[in-house]
Design a protein around this motif. Structure first.
Motif, short mmCIF file in Angstrom:
data_model
loop_
_atom_site.label_atom_id
_atom_site.label_comp_id
_atom_site.label_asym_id
_atom_site.label_seq_id
_atom_site.Cartn_x
_atom_site.Cartn_y
_atom_site.Cartn_z
N ARG A 1 -2.75 11.51 13.28
CA ARG A 1 -1.47 11.29 12.62
C ARG A 1 -1.59 11.36 11.10
O ARG A 1 -0.64 11.05 10.40
N ALA A 2 -2.74 11.79 10.61
CA ALA A 2 -2.91 11.92 9.16
C ALA A 2 -2.05 13.05 8.62
O ALA A 2 -1.79 14.03 9.31
N ASP A 3 -1.61 12.91 7.38
CA ASP A 3 -0.81 13.95 6.75
C ASP A 3 -1.69 15.10 6.27
O ASP A 3 -1.26 16.25 6.23
N VAL A 4 -2.93 14.78 5.88
CA VAL A 4 -3.86 15.78 5.34
C VAL A 4 -5.27 15.48 5.85
O VAL A 4 -5.66 14.32 5.95
N PHE A 5 -6.04 16.53 6.19
CA PHE A 5 -7.46 16.40 6.51
C PHE A 5 -8.24 17.22 5.50
O PHE A 5 -7.94 18.40 5.30
N VAL B 1 -5.78 5.24 10.84
CA VAL B 1 -4.55 5.96 10.49
C VAL B 1 -3.50 5.78 11.59
O VAL B 1 -2.33 5.55 11.30
N GLU B 2 -3.92 5.86 12.84
CA GLU B 2 -2.98 5.69 13.95
C GLU B 2 -2.33 4.31 13.90
O GLU B 2 -1.11 4.18 14.06
N GLN B 3 -3.12 3.28 13.67
CA GLN B 3 -2.58 1.92 13.60
C GLN B 3 -1.62 1.76 12.42
O GLN B 3 -0.55 1.16 12.55
N ILE B 4 -2.00 2.33 11.28
CA ILE B 4 -1.15 2.24 10.08
C ILE B 4 0.16 2.99 10.29
O ILE B 4 1.23 2.49 9.97
N LYS B 5 0.09 4.19 10.87
CA LYS B 5 1.30 4.98 11.11
C LYS B 5 2.21 4.31 12.14
O LYS B 5 3.43 4.46 12.07
N SER B 6 1.64 3.55 13.08
CA SER B 6 2.49 2.85 14.04
C SER B 6 3.23 1.69 13.35
O SER B 6 4.33 1.34 13.75
N LEU B 7 2.63 1.12 12.31
CA LEU B 7 3.28 0.05 11.55
C LEU B 7 4.24 0.60 10.50
O LEU B 7 5.28 0.02 10.22
N ILE C 1 0.86 -1.19 0.00
CA ILE C 1 0.00 0.00 0.00
C ILE C 1 0.89 1.24 0.00
O ILE C 1 1.79 1.37 0.82
N ASP C 2 0.63 2.16 -0.94
CA ASP C 2 1.42 3.38 -1.06
C ASP C 2 0.80 4.58 -0.35
O ASP C 2 1.52 5.51 0.01
N LEU C 3 -0.53 4.58 -0.18
CA LEU C 3 -1.21 5.72 0.45
C LEU C 3 -2.53 5.22 1.02
O LEU C 3 -3.15 4.32 0.45
N VAL C 4 -2.96 5.84 2.12
CA VAL C 4 -4.23 5.48 2.75
C VAL C 4 -5.17 6.68 2.70
O VAL C 4 -4.77 7.80 3.01
N LEU C 5 -6.40 6.42 2.29
CA LEU C 5 -7.45 7.44 2.21
C LEU C 5 -8.61 6.91 3.04
O LEU C 5 -9.23 5.91 2.69
N ALA C 6 -8.89 7.55 4.20
CA ALA C 6 -9.89 7.02 5.12
C ALA C 6 -10.91 8.08 5.50
O ALA C 6 -10.58 9.24 5.68
N ASP C 7 -12.15 7.62 5.65
CA ASP C 7 -13.22 8.49 6.12
C ASP C 7 -13.07 8.66 7.63
O ASP C 7 -12.66 7.72 8.33
N LEU C 8 -13.37 9.85 8.12
CA LEU C 8 -13.24 10.14 9.55
C LEU C 8 -14.17 9.24 10.37
O LEU C 8 -13.75 8.64 11.35
N ILE C 9 -15.42 9.15 9.94
CA ILE C 9 -16.41 8.42 10.72
C ILE C 9 -16.81 7.14 9.98
O ILE C 9 -17.36 7.20 8.88
N MET C 10 -16.49 6.02 10.61
CA MET C 10 -16.90 4.71 10.09
C MET C 10 -17.41 3.91 11.27
O MET C 10 -17.01 4.15 12.41
N PRO C 11 -18.29 2.95 11.01
CA PRO C 11 -18.76 2.13 12.13
C PRO C 11 -17.61 1.32 12.74
O PRO C 11 -16.75 0.82 12.02
N GLY C 12 -17.58 1.25 14.06
CA GLY C 12 -16.54 0.49 14.74
C GLY C 12 -15.20 1.20 14.73
O GLY C 12 -15.00 2.20 15.41
N PHE C 13 -14.31 0.76 13.91
CA PHE C 13 -12.94 1.24 13.77
C PHE C 13 -12.95 2.48 12.89
O PHE C 13 -13.03 2.38 11.68
N LEU D 1 -7.29 11.90 5.76
CA LEU D 1 -8.59 11.73 6.41
C LEU D 1 -9.60 12.62 5.72
O LEU D 1 -9.31 13.78 5.44
N LEU D 2 -10.80 12.07 5.48
CA LEU D 2 -11.89 12.82 4.85
C LEU D 2 -13.09 12.82 5.79
O LEU D 2 -13.29 11.88 6.54
N SER D 3 -13.91 13.88 5.72
CA SER D 3 -15.13 13.90 6.51
C SER D 3 -16.22 14.73 5.84
O SER D 3 -15.95 15.81 5.34
N ALA D 4 -17.43 14.20 5.86
CA ALA D 4 -18.59 14.95 5.37
C ALA D 4 -19.24 15.72 6.51
O ALA D 4 -19.92 16.71 6.31
N LYS D 5 -19.04 15.26 7.74
CA LYS D 5 -19.72 15.85 8.89
C LYS D 5 -18.93 16.96 9.57
O LYS D 5 -19.49 17.82 10.20
#
Length: 139
Positions: free
Chosen positions: A94-98, A67-73, A49-61, A81-85
């Motif tokens: 720890r995201a590079d961009v919001f 992002v925190e788990q990925i950055k620790s690895l 994986i070269d880059l991670v694109l994640a929504d701020l709010i997801m069920p559960g995790f 990180l993206l967010s509609a809300k």
């Protein structure tokens, strides 16, 4: 042909995930998409994986936890990180961009992805052909 960069997308909204996946694939990226953070993290652990694109709010995790788990690895893996809300995100993350959905266009997202991938890889090396440089191989 240069190898495609692989982007891990995680978003609880299947429609948003599908739209983002098509947009990125039409720009030449390989996309692996997941609707929950646990599955996305397991896929990240497999590598490639070269880059991670994640929504701020997801069920559960949620996105910040993913992002925190990925950055620790892998601290060098860029994350967005993206967010509609939420328009601004002031909690420590720890995201590079919001980016707030609706506050940016697809062109800005693509530009941010390109910038982060270049920063991870480093600048392109300029290759000078021997003939163009005036160097003769029959010296």
């Amino acid at each position: 042909m240069k190898p495609k960069r692989t982007i891990l997308c995680a978003d609880g909204n299947e429609q948003s995930l599908s739209i983002r996946k098509v947009m990125l694939e039409t720009r030449g990226y390989k996309v692996v998409a997941y609707s929950n953070g646990e599955e996305a993290l397991e896929r990240f652990k497999q590598g490639g994986i070269d880059l991670v694109l994640a929504d701020l709010i997801m069920p559960g995790f949620d996105g910040p936890k993913l992002v925190e788990q990925i950055k620790s690895l892998s601290p060098e893996t860029p994350a967005i990180l993206l967010s509609a809300k939420v328009r601004t995100y002031d909690r420590e993350n720890r995201a590079d961009v919001f980016l707030s959905k609706g506050m940016y266009g697809p062109a800005e997202l693509l530009d941010r992805i390109r910038q982060l991938l270049v920063r991870k890889r480093g600048p392109k090396r300029v290759r000078v052909k021997a003939a163009a440089a005036g160097v003769s191989s029959a010296a």
